[in-house]
Design a protein around this motif. Structure first.
Motif, mmCIF file in Angstrom:
data_model
loop_
_atom_site.group_PDB
_atom_site.id
_atom_site.type_symbol
_atom_site.label_atom_id
_atom_site.label_comp_id
_atom_site.label_asym_id
_atom_site.label_seq_id
_atom_site.Cartn_x
_atom_site.Cartn_y
_atom_site.Cartn_z
ATOM 1 N N THR A 184 0.702 -1.243 0.033
ATOM 2 C CA THR A 184 -0.085 -0.039 0.008
ATOM 3 C C THR A 184 0.773 1.280 -0.089
ATOM 4 N N THR A 185 2.353 0.954 0.359
ATOM 5 C CA THR A 185 3.037 2.329 0.488
ATOM 6 C C THR A 185 3.768 2.432 -0.805
ATOM 7 N N PHE A 186 4.172 3.449 -1.070
ATOM 8 C CA PHE A 186 4.830 3.756 -2.349
ATOM 9 C C PHE A 186 6.173 3.193 -2.388
ATOM 10 N N LEU A 187 7.191 3.233 -1.229
ATOM 11 C CA LEU A 187 8.191 2.652 -1.118
ATOM 12 C C LEU A 187 8.258 0.965 -1.058
ATOM 13 N N GLY A 188 6.948 0.682 -0.387
ATOM 14 C CA GLY A 188 7.093 -1.078 -0.457
ATOM 15 C C GLY A 188 6.734 -1.445 -1.717
ATOM 16 N N LEU A 213 8.634 23.511 12.015
ATOM 17 C CA LEU A 213 9.526 22.519 11.411
ATOM 18 C C LEU A 213 10.994 22.387 11.418
ATOM 19 N N ASN A 214 11.580 23.519 11.667
ATOM 20 C CA ASN A 214 13.026 23.548 12.013
ATOM 21 C C ASN A 214 13.364 22.649 13.284
ATOM 22 N N ARG A 215 12.462 22.991 14.235
ATOM 23 C CA ARG A 215 12.793 22.905 15.648
ATOM 24 C C ARG A 215 12.537 21.292 15.442
ATOM 25 N N TRP A 216 11.700 20.559 14.858
ATOM 26 C CA TRP A 216 11.426 19.255 14.572
ATOM 27 C C TRP A 216 12.607 18.341 13.936
ATOM 28 N N LYS A 217 12.843 19.168 12.704
ATOM 29 C CA LYS A 217 13.956 18.656 11.867
ATOM 30 C C LYS A 217 15.147 18.421 12.769
ATOM 31 N N ARG A 218 15.530 19.740 13.475
ATOM 32 C CA ARG A 218 16.804 19.566 14.216
ATOM 33 C C ARG A 218 16.806 18.446 15.301
ATOM 34 N N GLU A 219 15.696 17.921 15.920
ATOM 35 C CA GLU A 219 15.678 17.190 16.983
ATOM 36 C C GLU A 219 15.525 15.490 16.527
ATOM 37 N N HIS A 220 14.675 15.604 15.434
ATOM 38 C CA HIS A 220 14.321 14.245 14.957
ATOM 39 C C HIS A 220 14.426 13.808 13.448
ATOM 40 N N GLY A 221 14.831 14.836 12.543
ATOM 41 C CA GLY A 221 14.670 14.443 11.215
ATOM 42 C C GLY A 221 15.688 13.499 10.563
ATOM 43 N N ALA A 222 16.876 13.264 11.145
ATOM 44 C CA ALA A 222 17.604 12.316 10.690
ATOM 45 C C ALA A 222 17.286 10.949 10.587
ATOM 46 N N LYS A 223 16.172 10.506 11.276
ATOM 47 C CA LYS A 223 15.849 9.023 11.238
ATOM 48 C C LYS A 223 14.621 9.005 10.291
ATOM 49 N N VAL A 224 13.946 9.858 9.626
ATOM 50 C CA VAL A 224 12.730 9.724 8.733
ATOM 51 C C VAL A 224 12.951 8.792 7.572
ATOM 52 N N ASP A 225 13.982 8.661 6.974
ATOM 53 C CA ASP A 225 14.261 7.831 5.981
ATOM 54 C C ASP A 225 14.302 6.210 6.471
ATOM 55 N N VAL A 226 14.641 6.118 7.669
ATOM 56 C CA VAL A 226 14.866 4.752 8.372
ATOM 57 C C VAL A 226 13.316 4.410 8.815
ATOM 58 N N TYR A 227 12.640 5.296 9.047
ATOM 59 C CA TYR A 227 11.152 5.043 9.578
ATOM 60 C C TYR A 227 10.579 4.552 8.282
ATOM 61 N N ILE A 228 10.624 5.231 6.999
ATOM 62 C CA ILE A 228 9.717 4.821 5.871
ATOM 63 C C ILE A 228 10.441 3.703 5.352
ATOM 64 N N GLU A 229 11.567 3.457 5.507
ATOM 65 C CA GLU A 229 12.174 2.252 4.908
ATOM 66 C C GLU A 229 11.759 0.780 5.670
ATOM 67 N N VAL A 230 11.615 0.959 6.972
ATOM 68 C CA VAL A 230 11.347 -0.375 7.734
ATOM 69 C C VAL A 230 9.620 -0.390 7.226
ATOM 70 N N LEU A 231 8.969 0.528 7.496
ATOM 71 C CA LEU A 231 7.481 0.330 6.999
ATOM 72 C C LEU A 231 7.235 -0.239 5.568
ATOM 73 N N ALA A 232 8.344 0.328 4.833
ATOM 74 C CA ALA A 232 8.351 -0.329 3.425
ATOM 75 C C ALA A 232 8.529 -1.883 3.287
ATOM 76 N N SER A 233 9.691 -2.024 4.156
ATOM 77 C CA SER A 233 10.010 -3.703 4.376
ATOM 78 C C SER A 233 9.032 -4.383 4.576
ATOM 79 N N PHE A 234 8.229 -4.054 5.756
ATOM 80 C CA PHE A 234 7.009 -4.729 6.351
ATOM 81 C C PHE A 234 6.026 -4.793 5.175
ATOM 82 N N ASP A 235 5.669 -3.796 4.557
ATOM 83 C CA ASP A 235 4.940 -3.883 3.188
ATOM 84 C C ASP A 235 5.169 -4.883 2.256
#
Length: 595
Positions: free
Chosen positions: A143-147, A346-368
């Motif tokens: 169902t996901t684009f990367l999946g 957005l900048n505050r969130w990116k500074r604190e958590h942005g580095a891992k978004v690609d990992v989250y999306i990739e893991v979800l794609a793997s389960f998909d």
């Protein structure tokens, strides 16, 4: 047939259950819809009630506000009821689709993967991996684009590492048995499917350097200065202070809008995707997995804290951007400098958590991706999990073509090893030679992907699948089918020369040239593949090629036909030895050609 009935029974029970819940939820939704309308009318009546009931004069505002509050409550509750209604509808639909797949109606599924058809690929075109009536159309449930992308890529280039294949086998089988988890993941994915677009821009944004926010931190308070100037002008009667500050604020708003407006607009379209990903990842975080691969994927989400909570935090920030899609936003932005608030969040969130978004999306794609193969395992529990070995071989018992309906499927054994690395398949037209080659090829692909295969037993070593079966003329490139076949064969030889383990499937090799050259060329090619330790199958009408059994370790098999009342019949069973009967003259006579 028993195991298919079991899967069908599960689907039927779940479909009935979810459809019943959906109908109940639909009634509840209709009730809240009526309550919304009723409270809206009562709110209106409350405000004007003294016109009809004079004794209520002075209480009309209280009555009106009470029903307005009630109306808002019903809106919120109705929204949640509608969301559950849609979810239950999706789950009922998923199980209905499972029934259709078991009944062979998957050939009507809309996503056929046509865009992935590649006539020049090493094997996908010849093995019906993509397109109508393909492996992709049958089992894809992403169902996901990367999946979807990940699922496609693994079908094009399956793993060759034994350890990884074994890990995938365990993970896929675990997901096959976790029907609730798998269908929840797919169900919510389908609800948000239109929002699960290509996340490349979003990921690129998270990787960008965070710019200094000091300037915007100061500017966000400018509207307060403007209000103060407005109050001063109002009390003093001097318009100039307010006019000057208002003009400055307008220029600031326009300047920021021009600088970052387009980027904020692009990011805004990911709001629903963030909502969807947060929910789907939360499902993964809360499930108790046992197989090493799934545990490893789950741990990738938790290395830097709770992934779903971080995405929910981004979802709240993204809510600030949703206002940008309103027609009145430009004026609103001038009054509030809303773009500065969006950028700061957005900048505050990116500074604190942005580095891992690609990992989250990739893991979800793997389960998909893994879940698609899990559907195959669940619906075909009578198939076997193949044994992956380092010793070069393909050994199978009662191997059938997965895409052929079970009641029409004929199974055969396969035995390729050091003792007989090449099998020569002869036989008459339509007797089953090409189907047998595809049967071996597509089951080998499933084995490398970590899925079950259509067989009672199946043992295989990792090999590069290379085929030459449906080679056609390429008019655009001015290439004949014979020359195109030569290019394909050259690639197969190149793989073998590089020392790669090659599984080749050659159907009527060099059929685009005369019989003398075809025989000489095919004989030389087979010998060369043998010398480079490649393994595979060759189907042919050229019986003279069978004599290679006396020169190399090649074993002859054949398919045949029989006649009943002058009607041709095939049993599609593989037999040892060289074919002794052919049906070309019979078929030509049936077509009215006197031979």
């Amino acid at each position: 047939m028993e195991t298919l009935d079991n899967a069908k029974k599960v689907y039927n029970n779940r479909h009935k259950n979810y459809h019943k819940q959906y109908k109940s939820q639909q009634k509840k939704s209709s009730l809240y819809s009526n309550l919304r309308l009723l409270t809206a009318l009562l709110a209106l009546f409350g405000f004007i009630s003294p016109l009809f009931i004079p004794g209520l004069y002075g209480y009309e505002n209280y009555i009106g506000v009470f029903f307005v509050i009630l109306f808002i409550v019903f809106i919120v509750v109705h929204g949640k009821v509608k969301e559950k209604e849609k979810y239950l509808s999706m789950l009922a639909q998923l199980n209905k689709q499972g029934i259709e797949r078991l009944e062979g109606k998957w050939r009507e599924f809309s996503d056929q993967g046509d865009e992935y058809i590649d006539e020049h690929h090493f094997f996908t075109y010849d093995l019906d991996v993509f397109g109508k009536n393909s492996l992709y159309q049958w089992i894809n449930s992403t169902t996901t684009f990367l999946g979807r992308q990940k699922f496609t890529n693994i079908l094009k280039k399956p793993p060759q590492d034994i350890e990884l294949i074994n890990y995938r086998q365990d993970a896929i089988q675990e997901l096959a048995e976790a029907v609730d988890f798998r269908q929840n993941l797919q169900g919510y994915g389908l609800i948000f499917k239109d929002s699960l677009i290509d996340p490349t821009e979003l990921i690129n944004w998270t990787k960008e350097k965070v710019e200094s926010s000091f300037f915007y931190s100061v500017l966000r308070f400018f509207p307060i200065l403007t209000l103060a100037a407005a109050y001063f002008s109002y009390t003093s009667g001097m318009l100039a202070p307010f006019a000057m500050v208002a003009i400055i604020q307008t220029l600031i708003a326009i300047s920021i809008f021009a600088k970052v407006g387009e980027k904020l607009q692009q990011l805004g379209k990911y709001k629903d995707q963030i909502t969807a990903n947060a929910h789907l990842i939360e499902l993964i975080e809360n499930h108790n997995f046992k197989s090493p691969l799934l545990i490893k994927l789950q741990k990738r989400l938790s290395r830097q804290g709770n992934a779903s909570e971080k995405l929910k935090a981004l979802d709240k920030v993204m809510s600030l951007l949703s206002i940008r899609f309103q027609q009145w936003y430009f004026l609103f932005n001038i009054l509030t400098l809303w773009d500065t608030h969006c950028l700061l969040g957005l900048n505050r969130w990116k500074r604190e958590h942005g580095a891992k978004v690609d990992v989250y999306i990739e893991v979800l794609a793997s389960f998909d991706e893994l879940s698609s193969f899990a559907v195959l395992n669940f619906e075909n529990s009578d198939w076997t999990v193949p044994t992956i070995t380092n010793r070069a071989q393909i050994m199978g018992e009662n191997v059938g073509h997965p895409l052929i309906r079970k009641k029409e499927r004929v199974t055969n054994d396969i035995a390729i090893s050091d003792n007989s690395p090449i099998l020569m398949i002869t036989g008459s037209n339509m007797s089953g030679k090409s189907t047998y080659l595809r049967t071996v090829g597509i089951n080998s692909l499933l084995a490398f992907c970590g899925a079950k295969v259509c067989a009672n037993e199946f043992t295989i070593s990792p090999m590069e699948i290379c085929t030459s079966m449906r080679v056609q003329d390429d008019i655009n490139s001015n290439v004949s089918s014979f020359y195109a076949e030569l290019k394909r064969v050259r690639n197969i030889l190149q793989h073998a020369k590089e020392g790669k383990r090659v599984l080749f499937l050659l159907d009527e090799i060099f059929k685009g040239t005369n019989s003398k050259d075809r025989h000489a060329g095919a004989k030389a090619l087979i010998k060369e593949l043998y010398n480079y330790k490649a393994m595979g199958l060759v189907s042919t009408h050229d019986l003279e090629l069978a004599d290679l059994e006396n020169e190399i370790k090649l074993k002859n098999y054949h398919f045949t036909e029989h006649y009943i009342n002058d009607d041709i019949k095939f049993d599609y069973k593989l037999r040892e030895g060289v074919a002794k009967t052919f049906n070309a003259k019979y078929l030509m006579k049936k077509m009215g050609i006197d031979v």
